[in-house]
Design a protein around this motif. Structure first.
Motif, mmCIF file in Angstrom:
data_model
loop_
_atom_site.group_PDB
_atom_site.id
_atom_site.type_symbol
_atom_site.label_atom_id
_atom_site.label_comp_id
_atom_site.label_asym_id
_atom_site.label_seq_id
_atom_site.Cartn_x
_atom_site.Cartn_y
_atom_site.Cartn_z
ATOM 1 N N ARG A 17 63.893 8.567 1.801
ATOM 2 C CA ARG A 17 65.249 8.621 1.242
ATOM 3 C C ARG A 17 66.271 8.040 2.214
ATOM 4 N N VAL A 18 66.098 8.315 3.503
ATOM 5 C CA VAL A 18 66.994 7.761 4.520
ATOM 6 C C VAL A 18 66.860 6.239 4.544
ATOM 7 N N VAL A 19 65.633 5.737 4.534
ATOM 8 C CA VAL A 19 65.393 4.293 4.551
ATOM 9 C C VAL A 19 66.035 3.630 3.340
ATOM 10 N N GLN A 20 65.857 4.230 2.186
ATOM 11 C CA GLN A 20 66.441 3.673 0.969
ATOM 12 C C GLN A 20 67.969 3.675 1.042
ATOM 13 N N ALA A 21 68.550 4.757 1.487
ATOM 14 C CA ALA A 21 70.013 4.854 1.581
ATOM 15 C C ALA A 21 70.562 3.831 2.576
ATOM 16 N N ILE A 22 69.933 3.698 3.728
ATOM 17 C CA ILE A 22 70.394 2.734 4.724
ATOM 18 C C ILE A 22 70.236 1.314 4.194
ATOM 19 N N GLY A 23 69.151 1.039 3.491
ATOM 20 C CA GLY A 23 68.957 -0.280 2.881
ATOM 21 C C GLY A 23 70.063 -0.610 1.899
ATOM 22 N N GLU A 24 70.429 0.370 1.075
ATOM 23 C CA GLU A 24 71.506 0.159 0.091
ATOM 24 C C GLU A 24 72.852 -0.059 0.784
ATOM 25 N N ILE A 25 73.094 0.648 1.874
ATOM 26 C CA ILE A 25 74.350 0.475 2.614
ATOM 27 C C ILE A 25 74.396 -0.900 3.267
ATOM 28 N N LEU A 26 73.270 -1.325 3.859
ATOM 29 C CA LEU A 26 73.230 -2.620 4.539
ATOM 30 C C LEU A 26 73.421 -3.794 3.580
ATOM 31 N N ILE A 27 73.140 -3.599 2.307
ATOM 32 C CA ILE A 27 73.375 -4.660 1.328
ATOM 33 C C ILE A 27 74.863 -5.009 1.291
ATOM 34 N N HIS A 28 75.730 -4.002 1.479
ATOM 35 C CA HIS A 28 77.172 -4.180 1.302
ATOM 36 C C HIS A 28 77.957 -4.324 2.598
ATOM 37 N N THR A 29 77.405 -3.865 3.712
ATOM 38 C CA THR A 29 78.178 -3.842 4.954
ATOM 39 C C THR A 29 77.242 -3.948 6.159
ATOM 40 N N ASP A 30 77.822 -4.156 7.337
ATOM 41 C CA ASP A 30 77.051 -4.226 8.577
ATOM 42 C C ASP A 30 77.151 -2.944 9.401
ATOM 43 N N VAL A 31 77.778 -1.906 8.843
ATOM 44 C CA VAL A 31 77.959 -0.642 9.552
ATOM 45 C C VAL A 31 77.365 0.488 8.720
ATOM 46 N N HIS A 81 65.697 5.663 12.853
ATOM 47 C CA HIS A 81 65.549 4.479 12.003
ATOM 48 C C HIS A 81 66.516 3.374 12.436
ATOM 49 N N ALA A 82 67.757 3.731 12.753
ATOM 50 C CA ALA A 82 68.729 2.740 13.222
ATOM 51 C C ALA A 82 68.255 2.112 14.537
ATOM 52 N N HIS A 83 67.649 2.920 15.388
ATOM 53 C CA HIS A 83 67.092 2.397 16.645
ATOM 54 C C HIS A 83 65.977 1.401 16.345
ATOM 55 N N ASP A 84 65.112 1.717 15.401
ATOM 56 C CA ASP A 84 64.037 0.798 15.016
ATOM 57 C C ASP A 84 64.575 -0.525 14.489
ATOM 58 N N LEU A 85 65.738 -0.482 13.863
ATOM 59 C CA LEU A 85 66.361 -1.696 13.324
ATOM 60 C C LEU A 85 67.198 -2.423 14.379
ATOM 61 N N PHE A 129 72.269 -12.785 9.749
ATOM 62 C CA PHE A 129 72.297 -12.452 8.322
ATOM 63 C C PHE A 129 70.901 -12.599 7.722
ATOM 64 N N GLU A 130 70.162 -13.617 8.128
ATOM 65 C CA GLU A 130 68.815 -13.858 7.607
ATOM 66 C C GLU A 130 67.879 -12.699 7.953
ATOM 67 N N LYS A 131 67.971 -12.210 9.182
ATOM 68 C CA LYS A 131 67.132 -11.081 9.587
ATOM 69 C C LYS A 131 67.512 -9.835 8.793
ATOM 70 N N LYS A 132 68.809 -9.650 8.554
ATOM 71 C CA LYS A 132 69.276 -8.511 7.766
ATOM 72 C C LYS A 132 68.685 -8.577 6.356
ATOM 73 N N ILE A 136 66.174 -5.807 4.659
ATOM 74 C CA ILE A 136 66.525 -5.134 3.403
ATOM 75 C C ILE A 136 65.416 -5.338 2.379
ATOM 76 N N GLU A 137 64.921 -6.566 2.255
ATOM 77 C CA GLU A 137 63.834 -6.847 1.311
ATOM 78 C C GLU A 137 62.590 -6.036 1.650
ATOM 79 N N THR A 138 62.265 -5.945 2.934
ATOM 80 C CA THR A 138 61.087 -5.178 3.369
ATOM 81 C C THR A 138 61.265 -3.697 3.055
#
Length: 155
Positions: A17-31, A81-85, A129-132, A136-138
């Motif tokens: 759930r955390v991974v999914q939420a962070i993925g959805e947030i990263l789609i819209h912003t960098d923070v 998770h943020a550390h892993d990213l 941006f490409e890595k982001k 997100i896709e992964t």
């Protein structure tokens, strides 16, 4: 309370759930912020968040939907998770919205410094941006595979 460590956080039931939420947030912003993540996960309503920001609620944990050990587990997972990213952590101060004196808001009843910092720590995307997009896709592909296997639970 279940102990979340760097070796066990990916096995925690809240991790998908955390991974999914962070993925959805990263789609819209960098923070990514823990508060935003809790809203995306459904553990904090927008209405309750706004009431806290306006100073109508004494501390954020009062309106958290779930028990406080769950909140602490989620905060730890967000950090790992943020550390892993490879996201950069940055402490952000939250102040009361509206007119008048800018009062610093409190996240927890205890006001424990480490807990307050965990809630107020934002994570900044500092890569291409490409890595982001690839990340997100992964993340979304992993979530879809987990959902197909029946491993994801509803928010």
């Amino acid at each position: 309370m279940k102990q979340i460590t760097v070796n066990t956080y990916r096995k925690d039931k809240y991790y998908p759930r955390v991974v999914q939420a962070i993925g959805e947030i990263l789609i819209h912003t960098d923070v990514v912020s823990p508060v935003e993540t809790l809203i995306a996960m459904g553990n904090l309503s927008q209405k309750n968040y706004e009431a806290w920001r306006k100073g109508k609620v004494p501390f954020l944990e009062r309106v958290f939907e779930g028990n406080l050990s769950k909140a602490n587990r989620i905060l730890r997972i967000i950090g790992f998770h943020a550390h892993d990213l490879n996201m950069l952590p940055k402490i952000t101060h939250y102040h009361k919205w509206g007119k008048g004196k800018k009062v610093t808001l409190q996240f927890s009843k205890s006001g424990n410094r480490k807990l307050e910092e965990a809630y107020s720590r934002h994570y900044l995307w500092n890569q291409s941006f490409e890595k982001k997009q690839k990340i997100i896709e992964t993340m979304m592909a992993e979530q879809n595979a987990a959902a197909d296997r029946g491993e994801l639970t509803a928010f």
